[in-house]
Design a protein around this motif. Structure first.
Motif, PDB file in Angstrom:
ATOM      1  N   ASP A  58       0.795  -1.219   0.000  1.00  0.00           N
ATOM      2  CA  ASP A  58       0.000   0.000   0.000  1.00  0.00           C
ATOM      3  C   ASP A  58       0.834   1.278   0.000  1.00  0.00           C
ATOM      4  OD1 ASP A  58       1.005  -0.320   2.532  1.00  0.00           O
ATOM      5  OD2 ASP A  58      -0.857   0.210   3.564  1.00  0.00           O
ATOM      6  N   CYS A  59       2.160   1.152  -0.016  1.00  0.00           N
ATOM      7  CA  CYS A  59       3.009   2.352  -0.062  1.00  0.00           C
ATOM      8  C   CYS A  59       4.426   1.991  -0.493  1.00  0.00           C
ATOM      9  CB  CYS A  59       3.040   3.063   1.280  1.00  0.00           C
ATOM     10  SG  CYS A  59       3.964   4.631   1.218  1.00  0.00           S
ATOM     11  N   PHE A  60       4.862   2.576  -1.587  1.00  0.00           N
ATOM     12  CA  PHE A  60       6.255   2.441  -2.027  1.00  0.00           C
ATOM     13  C   PHE A  60       7.090   3.464  -1.265  1.00  0.00           C
ATOM     14  CE2 PHE A  60       9.595   3.163  -5.405  1.00  0.00           C
ATOM     15  CZ  PHE A  60      10.246   1.966  -5.182  1.00  0.00           C
ATOM     16  N   THR A  61       6.932   4.728  -1.582  1.00  0.00           N
ATOM     17  CA  THR A  61       7.547   5.782  -0.770  1.00  0.00           C
ATOM     18  C   THR A  61       6.856   7.111  -1.033  1.00  0.00           C
ATOM     19  OG1 THR A  61       9.547   7.105  -0.348  1.00  0.00           O
ATOM     20  CG2 THR A  61       9.377   6.080  -2.504  1.00  0.00           C
ATOM     21  N   ALA A  62       6.698   7.889   0.033  1.00  0.00           N
ATOM     22  CA  ALA A  62       6.126   9.226  -0.071  1.00  0.00           C
ATOM     23  C   ALA A  62       7.149  10.250  -0.518  1.00  0.00           C
ATOM     24  CB  ALA A  62       5.533   9.640   1.273  1.00  0.00           C
ATOM     25  N   GLY A  63       8.348   9.783  -0.902  1.00  0.00           N
ATOM     26  CA  GLY A  63       9.386  10.698  -1.378  1.00  0.00           C
ATOM     27  C   GLY A  63      10.397  10.997  -0.293  1.00  0.00           C
ATOM     28  N   ASN A  64      11.068  12.117  -0.436  1.00  0.00           N
ATOM     29  CA  ASN A  64      12.058  12.502   0.555  1.00  0.00           C
ATOM     30  C   ASN A  64      11.393  12.964   1.853  1.00  0.00           C
ATOM     31  OD1 ASN A  64      14.721  12.176  -0.679  1.00  0.00           O
ATOM     32  ND2 ASN A  64      14.032  13.716  -2.140  1.00  0.00           N
ATOM     33  N   ASP A  65      12.040  12.667   2.956  1.00  0.00           N
ATOM     34  CA  ASP A  65      11.580  13.124   4.262  1.00  0.00           C
ATOM     35  C   ASP A  65      11.807  14.635   4.337  1.00  0.00           C
ATOM     36  OD1 ASP A  65      11.582  13.901   7.033  1.00  0.00           O
ATOM     37  OD2 ASP A  65      11.703  11.786   7.553  1.00  0.00           O
ATOM     38  N   LEU A  66      10.729  15.398   4.270  1.00  0.00           N
ATOM     39  CA  LEU A  66      10.866  16.856   4.187  1.00  0.00           C
ATOM     40  C   LEU A  66      11.468  17.451   5.451  1.00  0.00           C
ATOM     41  CD1 LEU A  66       7.541  17.838   2.378  1.00  0.00           C
ATOM     42  CD2 LEU A  66       9.827  17.546   1.404  1.00  0.00           C
ATOM     43  N   ALA A  67      11.172  16.879   6.596  1.00  0.00           N
ATOM     44  CA  ALA A  67      11.760  17.383   7.843  1.00  0.00           C
ATOM     45  C   ALA A  67      13.268  17.194   7.825  1.00  0.00           C
ATOM     46  CB  ALA A  67      11.145  16.664   9.039  1.00  0.00           C
ATOM     47  N   ASP A  68      13.717  16.059   7.297  1.00  0.00           N
ATOM     48  CA  ASP A  68      15.144  15.795   7.147  1.00  0.00           C
ATOM     49  C   ASP A  68      15.760  16.774   6.154  1.00  0.00           C
ATOM     50  OD1 ASP A  68      17.401  13.930   7.761  1.00  0.00           O
ATOM     51  OD2 ASP A  68      17.298  13.512   5.613  1.00  0.00           O
ATOM     52  N   PHE A  69      15.019  17.074   5.098  1.00  0.00           N
ATOM     53  CA  PHE A  69      15.494  17.972   4.054  1.00  0.00           C
ATOM     54  C   PHE A  69      15.682  19.401   4.556  1.00  0.00           C
ATOM     55  CE2 PHE A  69      15.428  17.722  -0.734  1.00  0.00           C
ATOM     56  CZ  PHE A  69      16.100  16.520  -0.760  1.00  0.00           C
ATOM     57  N   MET A  70      14.824  19.815   5.473  1.00  0.00           N
ATOM     58  CA  MET A  70      14.881  21.192   5.955  1.00  0.00           C
ATOM     59  C   MET A  70      16.198  21.503   6.644  1.00  0.00           C
ATOM     60  SD  MET A  70      12.218  23.025   5.165  1.00  0.00           S
ATOM     61  CE  MET A  70      11.798  24.280   6.377  1.00  0.00           C
ATOM     62  N   GLY A  71      16.900  20.473   7.097  1.00  0.00           N
ATOM     63  CA  GLY A  71      18.186  20.690   7.744  1.00  0.00           C
ATOM     64  C   GLY A  71      19.342  20.809   6.778  1.00  0.00           C
ATOM     65  N   LYS A  72      19.094  20.643   5.481  1.00  0.00           N
ATOM     66  CA  LYS A  72      20.158  20.694   4.481  1.00  0.00           C
ATOM     67  C   LYS A  72      20.346  22.106   3.953  1.00  0.00           C
ATOM     68  CE  LYS A  72      19.787  15.948   2.756  1.00  0.00           C
ATOM     69  NZ  LYS A  72      21.178  15.570   3.076  1.00  0.00           N
ATOM     70  N   THR A  73      21.592  22.452   3.656  1.00  0.00           N
ATOM     71  CA  THR A  73      21.884  23.728   3.009  1.00  0.00           C
ATOM     72  C   THR A  73      22.190  23.538   1.535  1.00  0.00           C
ATOM     73  OG1 THR A  73      24.222  23.524   3.641  1.00  0.00           O
ATOM     74  CG2 THR A  73      22.757  24.753   5.130  1.00  0.00           C
ATOM     75  N   GLY A  74      22.260  22.287   1.093  1.00  0.00           N
ATOM     76  CA  GLY A  74      22.542  21.999  -0.302  1.00  0.00           C
ATOM     77  C   GLY A  74      22.868  20.529  -0.476  1.00  0.00           C
ATOM     78  N   LEU A  75      23.197  20.156  -1.706  1.00  0.00           N
ATOM     79  CA  LEU A  75      23.566  18.779  -2.015  1.00  0.00           C
ATOM     80  C   LEU A  75      24.988  18.778  -2.586  1.00  0.00           C
ATOM     81  CD1 LEU A  75      20.308  17.478  -3.769  1.00  0.00           C
ATOM     82  CD2 LEU A  75      21.044  17.043  -1.427  1.00  0.00           C
TER      83      LEU A  75
END
Length: 249
Positions: A58-75
């Motif tokens: 019923d779920c593959f993935t909802a994508g990137n964890d946005l809360a985790d992403f908010m801590g990033k300044t770039g890739l």
């Protein structure tokens, strides 16, 4: 605590199961690291002939964890996300994806790098990058137009509307649609069939299929990552991601 990635090996088939169902399998840094390590080990392991990536029916993935992403300044090049993207793009053995339920963002762009894709009839694919003030990733700006044509790729990426399994099949983004109950057993069966083939011939055949775009894919992954990093630091993305997180709470 249950592992966030479950790795199972049988008869030459390695199955990697995304196992964060309480977060709809949203991918965070730890999951990217675990996936990359599993891929690198599988590359070197001659006993592994094929790979299956799956979530739950019923779920593959909802994508990137946005809360985790908010801590990033770039890739940057050493970021676990970029490491995963390049490692999967270069993975020499056949890759199958079994997709049920949500396949958001990376959950859809990942499929463009797989060799066989099977969808449950409840699958919903979506590329919400523009909705979040971001840009495409995982070379989707290159591969998606080649798969579905420029006009449809623009519709999927710019309007960011979800499509169901039947439309994805019609667009050539999947090999087959099955019931949710049949999805994982069928994908496993197909994986075992692949794993039983002559491994050197299997890998060489995949390499020949991929060789035309191999360099371009890696170039575009990095090109998109730079644009993604700039967008992630921008006001649009920060505001829209914060609103999405607030809405979920």
């Amino acid at each position: 605590m249950d592992p966030i990635i479950i790795a199972e090996q049988q008869d030459g088939l390695l199955t990697l199961t995304l196992n964060r169902p309480d977060k709809r399998n949203a991918l965070n840094t730890a999951m990217y690291r675990a996936l990359t390590e599993a891929l690198r080990q599988a590359t070197e392991d001659d006993a592994i002939h094929a790979l299956l990536i799956q979530g739950q029916p019923d779920c593959f993935t909802a994508g990137n964890d946005l809360a985790d992403f908010m801590g990033k300044t770039g890739l940057d090049p050493d970021d676990p996300i970029l490491q995963f993207l390049h490692t999967l793009a270069d993975f020499p053995k056949p890759v199958i994806a079994a997709v049920g339920g949500a396949a958001v963002g990376i959950g859809t762009t990942l499929l463009l790098h797989c060799d066989l894709v099977y969808l449950a009839d409840n699958a919903r694919l979506q590329l919400p990058f523009v909705e979040l003030g971001l840009v495409p990733e995982f070379a989707s700006s290159l591969l998606l137009p080649r798969s579905v044509g420029h006009l449809k790729a623009a519709e999927l990426l710019l309007l960011a509307e979800a499509i169901d399994a039947d439309e994805a099949l019609q667009l050539g983004l999947a090999n087959r649609v099955l019931t949710a109950e049949a999805l994982l057993p069928f994908a496993r069966e197909q994986g075992l069939k692949l794993a039983a083939k002559a491994p050197k011939a299997l890998q060489k055949s995949k390499a020949l299929l991929k060789q035309e775009l191999r360099q371009a894919v890696h170039f575009v992954i990095d090109l998109e990552a730079r644009a993604f990093s700039l967008a992630l630091q921008g006001e649009e993305a920060q505001m829209r991601i914060a609103q999405r997180l607030k809405g979920r709470k």
